[in-house]
Structure formats: C-alpha cells, structure tokens
Write an enzyme that holds these catalytic residues in place. Sequence first.
Site, PDB file in Angstrom:
ATOM      1  N   TYR A  77       0.871  -1.180   0.000  1.00 56.40           N
ATOM      2  CA  TYR A  77       0.000   0.000   0.000  1.00 56.40           C
ATOM      3  C   TYR A  77       0.907   1.228   0.000  1.00 56.40           C
ATOM      4  CZ  TYR A  77      -4.243   2.541   1.475  1.00 56.40           C
ATOM      5  OH  TYR A  77      -5.310   3.390   1.560  1.00 56.40           O
TER       6      TYR A  77
ATOM      7  N   ARG B 280      -5.610  10.845 -10.915  1.00 55.15           N
ATOM      8  CA  ARG B 280      -4.971  11.480  -9.740  1.00 55.15           C
ATOM      9  C   ARG B 280      -4.575  10.368  -8.780  1.00 55.15           C
ATOM     10  NH1 ARG B 280      -7.390  12.031  -4.582  1.00 55.15           N
ATOM     11  NH2 ARG B 280      -5.843  10.415  -4.460  1.00 55.15           N
TER      12      ARG B 280
ATOM     13  N   LYS C 128      -5.802  -1.630  -2.935  1.00 57.55           N
ATOM     14  CA  LYS C 128      -6.956  -1.377  -2.063  1.00 57.55           C
ATOM     15  C   LYS C 128      -7.719  -2.682  -1.821  1.00 57.55           C
ATOM     16  CE  LYS C 128      -6.852   3.223  -1.682  1.00 57.55           C
ATOM     17  NZ  LYS C 128      -6.939   4.040  -0.476  1.00 57.55           N
TER      18      LYS C 128
ATOM     19  N   GLU D 239     -11.903   5.459  -6.867  1.00 58.10           N
ATOM     20  CA  GLU D 239     -10.599   5.711  -6.258  1.00 58.10           C
ATOM     21  C   GLU D 239      -9.734   6.550  -7.187  1.00 58.10           C
ATOM     22  OE1 GLU D 239      -9.982   4.097  -3.032  1.00 58.10           O
ATOM     23  OE2 GLU D 239      -8.500   5.695  -3.079  1.00 58.10           O
ATOM     24  N   ASP D 240      -9.198   7.606  -6.658  1.00 57.47           N
ATOM     25  CA  ASP D 240      -8.185   8.409  -7.333  1.00 57.47           C
ATOM     26  C   ASP D 240      -8.612   8.940  -8.703  1.00 57.47           C
ATOM     27  OD1 ASP D 240      -6.925   7.830  -5.005  1.00 57.47           O
ATOM     28  OD2 ASP D 240      -5.118   6.971  -5.889  1.00 57.47           O
TER      29      ASP D 240
ATOM     30  N   ASP E 170     -13.738   6.791  -1.962  1.00 59.97           N
ATOM     31  CA  ASP E 170     -12.804   6.624  -0.860  1.00 59.97           C
ATOM     32  C   ASP E 170     -12.069   7.922  -0.534  1.00 59.97           C
ATOM     33  OD1 ASP E 170     -11.392   5.081   1.001  1.00 59.97           O
ATOM     34  OD2 ASP E 170      -9.748   4.769  -0.407  1.00 59.97           O
ATOM     35  N   ASP E 171     -11.732   8.677  -1.569  1.00 61.58           N
ATOM     36  CA  ASP E 171     -10.934   9.884  -1.352  1.00 61.58           C
ATOM     37  C   ASP E 171     -11.757  11.000  -0.734  1.00 61.58           C
ATOM     38  OD1 ASP E 171      -8.488   8.842  -2.650  1.00 61.58           O
ATOM     39  OD2 ASP E 171      -9.863   8.700  -4.341  1.00 61.58           O
TER      40      ASP E 171
ATOM     41  N   ASN F 243      -0.503  11.870   0.168  1.00 61.21           N
ATOM     42  CA  ASN F 243       0.246  10.633  -0.081  1.00 61.21           C
ATOM     43  C   ASN F 243       0.958  10.691  -1.420  1.00 61.21           C
ATOM     44  OD1 ASN F 243      -0.757   9.235   2.268  1.00 61.21           O
ATOM     45  ND2 ASN F 243      -2.717   9.110   1.238  1.00 61.21           N
TER      46      ASN F 243
HETATM   47  O1  LIG Z   1      -4.261   5.334  -1.031  1.00 59.74           O
HETATM   48  C1  LIG Z   1      -4.038   5.959   0.032  1.00 59.74           C
HETATM   49  O2  LIG Z   1      -3.080   5.737   0.754  1.00 59.74           O
HETATM   50  C2  LIG Z   1      -5.015   7.007   0.474  1.00 59.74           C
HETATM   51  C3  LIG Z   1      -5.765   7.517  -0.662  1.00 59.74           C
HETATM   52  O3  LIG Z   1      -6.836   7.059  -0.993  1.00 59.74           O
HETATM   53  C4  LIG Z   1      -5.122   8.531  -1.521  1.00 59.74           C
HETATM   54  O4  LIG Z   1      -4.127   9.129  -1.137  1.00 59.74           O
HETATM   55  O5  LIG Z   1      -5.632   8.720  -2.632  1.00 59.74           O
HETATM   56 MG   LIG Z   2      -7.199   7.320  -3.052  1.00 59.53          MG
END
Ligand SMILES: O=C([O-])CC(=O)C(=O)O
Ligand SMILES: [Mg+2]
Length: 635
Positions: A183, A236, A254, A326-327, A349-350, A491
């Site tokens: 991760y 992103r 994830k 996600e992202d 999630d973000d 991150n």
């Molecule tokens: O993935 C991770 O560590 C946390 C997260 O969702 C991100 O930074 O987009």
């Molecule tokens: Mg994320």
Amino acid sequence: MIQNKASIAGLSSPFSDRQRGIVPKAPCSLKIKAAAAAAASNRDRNGTVLAVETVTKEMAEAESLIDDSQPTVAGGIRDAYGEDAATEDQPVTPCGYSLLRDPRHNKGLAFTDKERDAHYLLGLLPPSVPSQELQVKKLMNIIRQYQVPLQKYMYMMDLQERNERLFYKLLIDHVEEMLPIVYTPTVGEACQKYGSIFSRPQGLYISLKEKGRILEVLRNWPEKNIQVIVVTDGQRILGLGDLGCQGMGIPVGKLSLYTALGGVRPSACLPITIDVGTNNEKLLDDEFYIGLRQRRATGQEYDELLHEFMTAVKQNYGERVLVQFEDFANHNAFDLLAKYGTTHLVFNDDIQGTAAVVLSGLMAALKLLGGTLADHRFLFLGAGEAGTGIAELIALEISKQTQMPLDEARKNIWLVDSKGLIVESRKESLQHFKKPWAHDHEPVETLLEAVNDIKPTVLIGTSGVGRTFTQEVVEAMASFNEKPLILALSNPTSQSECTAEQAYTWTNGRAIYASGSPFPPVEYEGQTYVPGQSNNAYIFPGLGLGLIMSGTIRVHDDMLLAASEALAAQVTQENLDNGQIYPPFTNIRKISAHIAANVAAKAYELGLATRLPRPKDLVAYAESCMYSPSYRNYR
Ligand SMILES: O=C([O-])CC(=O)C(=O)O
Ligand SMILES: [Mg+2]
C-alpha cells in the site's frame, strides 16, 4: 453428468483428465449441485426453509476439496444468499500439477502426504511438509533481505500470484510491516513504474477501445460473484498526478486490503482501471507505457464510457455490488458520486473514506484537546476531494451534535487552495464543491497569513503537495495552541505536507501529529514520539464489509459517521496517553468488524439493508463472515 472441457473440444491428451486437473471428483460435484439447488431456493433437501447461517454451511461444504472438519464460514458472505450457487459452469477444482499452479488452492510445500497422494502431487514436491506459519517465517526472512521497497512489493505480487492464502496470512500476521509495501507509499512507486514491472493482469482494463462491449469485458473475468469493485481512471493517483492506465496498482492494493483488513474473500474483489488516455506526456512518450497512447477523453465521450460501465456493473452483478471510486480527478470524483450515488451502491474513498478516518481522529483527539468539535477551528490546505469531503463531514457532525444548521456549522471550517483562502469575494469563480466554504473574510494569499488570521486549532493538509507546512506555519500553530493538531494527509510520503520529525521538532514535541502515509517513530529530546497514520485504510475495509454483509443498497452519510464513531471507540486510553489518535493497525481485523457492525446497524435502521433477518450480534456476525487465510484441509 459433467462434461470435461477437453472432451467438448474434441482434444485428446496423454494425461487423464484428473491428472490434467480439469475434472472434479464426482462426489464433490454431486454435493455442489445439491447445495446449489438448496441455496438457490433457500430450502434444505427436505424443503425446510434455511437460516442464513445454514445456507452458508451448505455452500461452504459444497466447495470441493474442503474438509468437512474445517470451519465453514470461511466461504463467507458469498455463499450465504445462494447467489453463488456452484454449477457445472463453475471452473472445476484443479489437481496434480495444475493444483500447484493455481494460486487460490496452492499450498506449496504445505500439502500433507495424504493430500499429495489424493491429488496427484506425489513426486512433484520435495519431502518436507512445513506448516503455514513456518512458510510465513521463511518468506519474511527473504522479504527482509530486500533493501529496496519496490523489490519487496514485487516479491509480494509474485506471492499473491503463486499462493494466495500464504500472501494473505503473511500480510495479516505482519500488517504493520507489510502495509507500507503493498500500500502507500510503495504502491505509488509501483504505479509510476507499472509499465516495466507489469507481469500478469491483476484486474480488468476497460479502455475506450472496449466502448460498446463493457458487459462482455466484465464477463471475461473468471470470477462471477463479485461483491466489491475498486475502480480508477488513473487521473490522480495518490498525490502523484495522472498515471493513466498504470493506476491499476491502486485498485489492486486497495482490494488486497479489503481482504486482509476487512475479511472480504479475494475472489469477490475486482480491480478495474478505466483507460480514457492520459495527459502525462512522460508516459505518452514512454515506450513501455501499457495504456492508450492518447490524451484523455473528456466530456460526452468520458461520460458515456463511465455510464456504460456503471450500467454493465449493475446488470452483471446486481444491485448489491459495491463500487468504490478511487483516485479520480476532483471534478469527475464529485460528478460520479452525485450521479450514481442515488442509483448504485457507490462510495468515493478519497472524499468519503478520508473524511470518515479524519473525523474519527478528531473525535479521539478531543479527549486530549478538550472541548467539542464545535469549539474548534479547522484550517485546510487543499480544497479538493479530501479537503472538502472532510470539511463537510465535520460540519455534518457538528450540526448533528448541536442542532445548528449545516451552513452555520461550516463557519468554523476554512479552506486554502492554490489561490489562497477561500472567501466570499472569490465565490463566482469557484468550482461548485468549494462554494459552501467561501466565508466572509478579506482575501488572504498564503497559508501562513491564513494561519495567523484564523488561528486554527487543527491544521489539515490535503493539497497533494509535499512540504507545504513550513517551519513558520508549524511554529505559528504552536504559538497559539498548547497542543497543535497537525494532520499532513497527502500521499505518498514524498507529498506529505510535513514530516513527523518536523512536526515534533518545530513544536517542541507538543504537536499531535498524524500523516496519510506512515512515518517511523521520532526521537526528540530523549522522548520517542509515535506518529499516527490517518489513512482511509482504517475505514473502507470495515465499511465495505458492513455494507456487503447487510446487503445494503445505498451508502448514506450517516453510515460514514457510524464508521468514524466505531473507529474512534477503538482508541484506548493507553493510545491517547502516547499521543495516538488511532489504534494500531495490528488490531485492524477486530476494528473492521466493529466498523462493519456499526455501519450495518445504521443500514438496518435506515431501512437500506436487504439481508434479513438482521443478525442479533452484528460484531460476531461480521467476524464470522471474514475470510480466513489459513489453509484448508483437502480431502
Ligand atoms: O491510497 C491511500 O493511501 C489514500 C488515498 O486514498 C489517496 O491518497 O488517494
Ligand atoms: Mg485514493
């Protein structure tokens, strides 16, 4: 009668079908059929209506190769509702050489002598029969010898492809050590180099080339009973920007946490990358780039592809499959959540996961800082998905606690973006998700000025830009707060707004600090400070489990609040005494069970849960649903 694939295709082979591993043992197939029929009708063979747990047992027993003496809930939620009735169309369990090549069933050297005999493995393995624990020990020795985190990552990916249960056992038993590998931060580097390290597909790639055929793509995935999809379009990736198709590392990572931390069985997890191109010139010029070599499609073309995807997902997997976005880049993230939040079980999630984990940290921190949420002032650097998502959830909680209108609750929450403090005079030109935060104030250009003006008690970094909490900013926080709460959430580690060491040093050890990616403990003036990790990994596995086990069909904000509360309740006095506002990850499975239970309870309360009757003890039920990575005995 089950036909084997070779005979259908009219092929002949020097090996018998059993040796080639394509025919299940007849008794197993009969059991599968009987249980499948029973589960489908929710009745036993005598026609008696079965309780959910009984169906689970029937189905787990029906899985070929499983010893009857093994715990039967490991097959998990999949089996409980008869949706996954094993039929003749299911891939058959392999044996012989194929068994060693099948990551889902392979045990490596741990096959017992009896199993080796029964499953045509004699001579295919050296004589030693280590336990799974000993295998983990050996692998940890190997992994620890790698100096480069990316090498450890690649070793782990290889293990996942070779022996899935061993991968999860190792990850669960060494979660604190291995999380930074599978991760953040290492997964970020893996995505940057994904084109070069790509060996085998770990999820589905849906590109513009597949437009009009997405349902067909979904049907190509070998697993049919999917419960969670994590999808990205790679625009992103963490704070690393547009990585296009190489963002696949994120859904894969994830989902491995869904299993390791939340106990969702691996076969129910589907990683997906939507490839609409990339605007990353470096990747477009890279001969090893694995994605579409074009600039990103936008507007109608993008919307149509995403709509086809969301429609196909529901058509193929039904209403209760969870889609975790996600992202995605900010605008798409907000639009997709708004568009599909009312028709699908979706969760960003973000925006929402990060919000829930931060709110939980704040709830715990109040025990150290004193006062209620409404008594504090919050300043964010970064007004994207994470910033505005967290801000909104804090406001929601304040409004619930105090009965004040949401607009009023927002007043103590301030955001700074790349153009300075978000204030009323900028409202016209702001993106819609920033508008609620345009408060009445003089224009302010820099973070330092904003800190000095607003005098926040809590400073939160969600900018995606590293080292933006400068010494002056942190010292200013320490000048008017006895215990400044500093959350540097971006991150991976390179993008963190300040390091743990900086936060403790610049505040003379007074800061309460947590970051999105992990930092090691810091020695400062003879004391050891252990920074917390405020990462959505605390939330999404338990939240997802809660949604799945209750058959929830929509995500509601109250479920996020329920997740935050459950996580905060797991922080002990001892954690707090050590300046910790999160519990250690070592207890994460227990934590996830509590989060799942709280989320499910809220879903039942709101009438959004479809799996009835509601189990009495939701924590125990969540625990019983969790996938166990221990090997099963094979008959
Ligand atoms: O993935 C991770 O560590 C946390 C997260 O969702 C991100 O930074 O987009
Ligand atoms: Mg994320």
